[in-house]
Design a protein around this motif. Sequence first.
Motif, PDB file in Angstrom:
ATOM      1  N   ARG A  62      76.506  29.446  43.835  1.00  0.00           N
ATOM      2  CA  ARG A  62      76.546  29.697  42.387  1.00  0.00           C
ATOM      3  C   ARG A  62      75.838  28.570  41.634  1.00  0.00           C
ATOM      4  O   ARG A  62      75.077  28.813  40.702  1.00  0.00           O
ATOM      5  N   ALA A  65      71.945  28.769  41.847  1.00  0.00           N
ATOM      6  CA  ALA A  65      71.333  29.730  40.923  1.00  0.00           C
ATOM      7  C   ALA A  65      71.297  29.171  39.498  1.00  0.00           C
ATOM      8  O   ALA A  65      70.344  29.397  38.760  1.00  0.00           O
ATOM      9  N   ARG A  96      65.947  35.402  46.559  1.00  0.00           N
ATOM     10  CA  ARG A  96      66.661  36.236  45.589  1.00  0.00           C
ATOM     11  C   ARG A  96      67.950  35.592  45.093  1.00  0.00           C
ATOM     12  O   ARG A  96      68.362  35.806  43.951  1.00  0.00           O
ATOM     13  N   SER A  97      68.607  34.797  45.942  1.00  0.00           N
ATOM     14  CA  SER A  97      69.879  34.192  45.544  1.00  0.00           C
ATOM     15  C   SER A  97      69.705  33.180  44.412  1.00  0.00           C
ATOM     16  O   SER A  97      70.660  32.875  43.695  1.00  0.00           O
ATOM     17  N   LYS A  99      67.747  33.689  41.827  1.00  0.00           N
ATOM     18  CA  LYS A  99      67.565  34.480  40.596  1.00  0.00           C
ATOM     19  C   LYS A  99      66.466  33.921  39.697  1.00  0.00           C
ATOM     20  O   LYS A  99      66.638  33.786  38.482  1.00  0.00           O
ATOM     21  N   ASP A 101      62.228  33.932  38.496  1.00  0.00           N
ATOM     22  CA  ASP A 101      60.964  34.660  38.447  1.00  0.00           C
ATOM     23  C   ASP A 101      59.900  33.602  38.726  1.00  0.00           C
ATOM     24  O   ASP A 101      59.549  32.819  37.833  1.00  0.00           O
ATOM     25  N   GLU A 137      62.123  40.123  48.902  1.00  0.00           N
ATOM     26  CA  GLU A 137      61.492  39.117  48.035  1.00  0.00           C
ATOM     27  C   GLU A 137      60.158  39.596  47.454  1.00  0.00           C
ATOM     28  O   GLU A 137      59.452  38.816  46.824  1.00  0.00           O
TER      29      GLU A 137
END
Length: 155
Positions: A62, A65, A96-97, A99, A101, A137
């Motif tokens: 957590r 991210a 992806r974990s 989060k 761009d 991904e």
Amino acid sequence: MLEQLEQRINEVGALQTKLVLLTGRPGSGKSALIGVLAKYHGIRVMNVGAALGRQLAAMSQRQRALQANVVLRDLADEHAKGDLLLLDNLELLFDRSLKLDPLDLLKRHAHGRRVVAVWPGELREGRLVYAEMGHPEYQDYGLDGLVPVEIKSLG
């Protein structure tokens, strides 16, 4: 090739987003070229995967991210020389974990300084692609506002 890259780097100084992406197939010499560029400017290339990974390893999933953006900004500030930042091994940004761009993140770093980054995917049909369609991904971006420098092969 170094002269062409230097010209592009100088040209982007006047743009809002000062991002130059080195693109090309695996083994085309992108990392070698950014290494030569680093030596020419007396600067280190930031290995994003290693540097960011080290910092995030001690955090919970957590926290990673939530903090990845801030940690990367701090690392970029440490690695930049003047208004130039060189980045390689960006694959972790696509996790992806986290989060993130990845391209938007690179663009944001390139508002205040010139950034040269080795794109870990390919330039296909006028689009930046990372991974294959269906891969978790996978990313596909247009080239609006970007300055790609395609490396056919240095060898």
